[in-house]
Design an enzyme around this catalytic site. Structure first.
Site, PDB file in Angstrom:
ATOM      1  N   ASP A   1       0.573   1.196   3.575  1.00  0.00           N
ATOM      2  CA  ASP A   1       1.609   1.933   2.855  1.00  0.00           C
ATOM      3  C   ASP A   1       1.918   3.265   3.533  1.00  0.00           C
ATOM      4  OD1 ASP A   1       2.064   0.771  -0.212  1.00  0.00           O
ATOM      5  OD2 ASP A   1       0.174   0.169   0.696  1.00  0.00           O
ATOM      6  N   SER A   2       0.891   3.963   3.984  1.00  0.00           N
ATOM      7  CA  SER A   2       1.101   5.278   4.600  1.00  0.00           C
ATOM      8  C   SER A   2       1.856   5.155   5.917  1.00  0.00           C
ATOM      9  CB  SER A   2      -0.254   5.963   4.834  1.00  0.00           C
ATOM     10  OG  SER A   2      -0.926   6.183   3.617  1.00  0.00           O
TER      11      SER A   2
END
Length: 388
Positions: A175-176
């Site tokens: 996600d990051s």
């Protein structure tokens, strides 16, 4: 809330950009976190019942992830199942430069906000559409949380030790990475859009899978050339040696990467093995990789006689690229963190104080400021909806 030597508001790079954030959890919040830290006005649209699911990730009653990723943002609570809520959302989108969402593909269309509707509403809009697997393809409708992507992308297969199971990361890696790529793509699209005399809605199709897959490097070409996939090797590197973590006498750990010949010669001399580069096991890059166990044993044998403090002096005196393995308790008191002012004291809603990261770069010697803490649910409804 602003850090020392921070940029004034009028010099924020994105002070003229309005972002509407419909996303939940990490990927979209990281994307808009970057834009907000650069000065964009980010309006976080949340459910009135519980808000963004990120608010529920708590420690001792504090929404730590929300505080970290939603500072500098505004919160508007809208019931998007109601006609009035959707009318308010359309009003916000009509003014926006960027719209971010991470629904399953097709959801935006079901809400009446497909491409054609957005084109009529705001032809200058940039739409970042985040999903697990992309808007098209055989997995488009499949759920795609980060853990699944970290497993299927090839990351877990190459992470960990050879004699143990594959290891997923202990934080939201996929996600990051997607959020960071998404912020870059959004700004590139915005740059192009503002130079376009006849703008049309620009859609960015951002999967969680593709950014992480690309970050793993030349896995595909190396497999095609060698017929071998990168294997789990702990903290060792498949490309150079020595590179590992080593224990000190007092039970601490140091990380060392000394693949360059000059650094390696200084290391060998320091551990009392000045002629080690003449040893056929260590004389070449390839030989060191082939004899990595013997090389690590040689280094570990010396570092086991030193405390962490002594090891750090040893590395510093010989200009060897190595340092201690720190946990967050170490870092909270570390002089590097303190001198670079990388953590900022932030009030919690119940009156406590915790630390969040400062903006991780400077522009002409000044950091973009943390202008405000993460908002309470619906805190900014009056600000953004008063004209409706």
């Amino acid at each position: 809330m602003s850090s020392p030597q921070s940029l004034p508001d009028e010099r924020q790079p994105l002070s003229d950009v309005l972002v509407i954030d419909l996303s939940r959890l990490v990927s979209g919040n990281v994307l808009t976190h970057v834009l907000a830290d650069l000065g964009a006005s980010v309006v976080k649209v949340e459910s009135p019942e519980r808000g963004d699911d990120l608010r529920a990730w708590q420690r001792q009653g504090v929404s730590t992830y929300w505080m970290e990723y939603s500072r500098n943002k505004d919160s508007v609570a809208l019931d998007l199942r109601s006609d009035d809520g959707m009318a308010s959302l359309r009003s916000l989108i009509a003014r926006a430069d960027i719209l971010v969402e991470n629904f399953r593909p097709g959801t935006l269309e079901k809400m009446g906000l497909g491409y054609d509707a957005l084109q009529r509403l705001n032809p200058k809009l940039i739409v970042v559409r985040i999903s697990g697997w992309g808007q098209t393809g055989p997995f488009a409708k499949k759920g795609g949380f980060g853990s699944l992507i970290e497993a299927m992308s090839g990351f877990a297969a190459m992470n960990g030790h050879a004699d143990r199971p594959p290891v997923l990361p202990p934080f939201s890696l996929a996600d990051s990475v997607a959020g960071l790529h998404g912020s870059t793509a959004a700004l590139a699209a915005l740059h192009r859009q503002r130079a376009n005399p006849s703008p049309t809605v620009q859609e960015i199709d951002l999967s969680l899978f593709e950014p992480l897959f690309s970050m793993l490097g030349p896995q595909a070409s190396e497999f095609q050339l060698t017929g071998q996939a990168t294997q789990r090797s702990g903290s060792r590197s498949p490309t150079h040696a020595p590179r590992n973590v080593y224990a000190t006498r007092d039970g601490r750990w140091v990380a060392l990467s000394a693949g360059m010949a000059g650094t390696l010669q200084r290391l060998f001399a320091g551990i009392g093995q000045p002629d080690a580069l003449k040893d056929e096991r260590f004389a070449t890059h390839e030989a060191r990789l082939a004899n990595i166990d013997a090389l690590d044993d040689l280094i570990q044998g010396h570092l086991s006689t030193l405390t962490l403090a002594e090891a750090l002096v040893f590395f510093e005196e010989r200009d060897i690229t190595a340092g201690e393995v720190c946990d967050i308790e170490d870092l909270l008191q570390h002089p590097y963190i303190q001198e670079r002012e990388l953590l900022l004291d932030t009030p919690t809603p119940d009156g406590r104080t915790v630390s969040v990261h400062a903006v991780p770069f400077k522009i002409n010697g000044a950091r973009p400021p943390v202008r405000r803490p993460a908002p309470a649910l619906g805190q900014d409804n009056d600000k953004w909806l008063k004209d409706r």
